[in-house]
Scaffold this motif. Structure first.
Motif, mmCIF file in Angstrom:
data_model
loop_
_atom_site.group_PDB
_atom_site.id
_atom_site.type_symbol
_atom_site.label_atom_id
_atom_site.label_comp_id
_atom_site.label_asym_id
_atom_site.label_seq_id
_atom_site.Cartn_x
_atom_site.Cartn_y
_atom_site.Cartn_z
ATOM 1 N N ILE A 178 0.876 -0.905 0.151
ATOM 2 C CA ILE A 178 0.432 0.343 0.254
ATOM 3 C C ILE A 178 1.054 0.817 0.195
ATOM 4 O O ILE A 178 0.565 2.690 -0.377
ATOM 5 N N SER A 179 1.958 1.695 0.055
ATOM 6 C CA SER A 179 2.483 2.762 0.982
ATOM 7 C C SER A 179 3.820 2.284 -0.261
ATOM 8 O O SER A 179 3.740 3.632 -0.922
ATOM 9 N N VAL A 180 3.318 2.354 -1.911
ATOM 10 C CA VAL A 180 4.289 2.398 -2.661
ATOM 11 C C VAL A 180 3.078 2.981 -3.652
ATOM 12 O O VAL A 180 3.231 3.664 -4.195
ATOM 13 N N ALA A 181 2.006 2.251 -3.670
ATOM 14 C CA ALA A 181 0.767 2.931 -4.199
ATOM 15 C C ALA A 181 0.842 3.800 -3.594
ATOM 16 O O ALA A 181 0.553 4.608 -4.338
ATOM 17 N N ILE A 182 0.720 4.140 -2.580
ATOM 18 C CA ILE A 182 0.265 5.374 -1.843
ATOM 19 C C ILE A 182 1.408 6.808 -2.664
ATOM 20 O O ILE A 182 1.092 7.839 -2.532
ATOM 21 N N SER A 183 3.431 6.224 -2.545
ATOM 22 C CA SER A 183 3.965 6.897 -2.444
ATOM 23 C C SER A 183 3.662 7.042 -4.270
ATOM 24 O O SER A 183 4.395 8.393 -4.981
ATOM 25 N N VAL A 216 1.198 10.006 -4.595
ATOM 26 C CA VAL A 216 1.635 11.273 -4.463
ATOM 27 C C VAL A 216 2.757 11.581 -5.485
ATOM 28 O O VAL A 216 2.858 12.635 -6.011
ATOM 29 N N VAL A 217 3.527 10.900 -6.104
ATOM 30 C CA VAL A 217 4.313 11.513 -7.072
ATOM 31 C C VAL A 217 4.430 11.520 -8.940
ATOM 32 O O VAL A 217 4.049 12.693 -9.259
ATOM 33 N N LEU A 218 2.814 11.185 -9.109
ATOM 34 C CA LEU A 218 2.089 11.245 -9.365
ATOM 35 C C LEU A 218 1.183 12.831 -9.343
ATOM 36 O O LEU A 218 1.143 13.540 -10.823
ATOM 37 N N LEU A 219 0.828 13.115 -8.773
ATOM 38 C CA LEU A 219 -0.118 14.157 -8.309
ATOM 39 C C LEU A 219 1.001 15.018 -8.536
ATOM 40 O O LEU A 219 0.364 16.223 -8.516
#
Length: 67
Positions: free
Chosen positions: A2-7, A10-13
């Motif tokens: 999940i932290s990889v997906a969140i990271s 966030v990077v894309l955003l």
């Protein structure tokens, strides 16, 4: 996982926001490059783990909000 997906999210955003700011003239290209370079440099310091924990905590808090 999940932290990889969140990271990644966030990077894309942040990348989208940065591109929009450059295109609208709110920030010039060179200051954006300096800011991105600062981010990469900051990621290699000892503060990176603390910053990541803060972002993970913030993401969990936002995820726990009931609408």
């Amino acid at each position: 996982m999940i932290s990889v997906a969140i990271s990644l999210s966030v990077v894309l955003l942040l990348a989208i926001v940065l591109v929009m700011m450059v295109r609208q003239g709110n920030i010039k290209v060179w200051p954006a490059i300096v800011a991105a370079t600062f981010g990469f440099t900051l990621a290699s310091t000892g503060m990176a783990d603390d910053i990541q924990e803060l972002l993970n905590s913030l993401a969990e808090t936002i995820g726990d909000i009931q609408f």
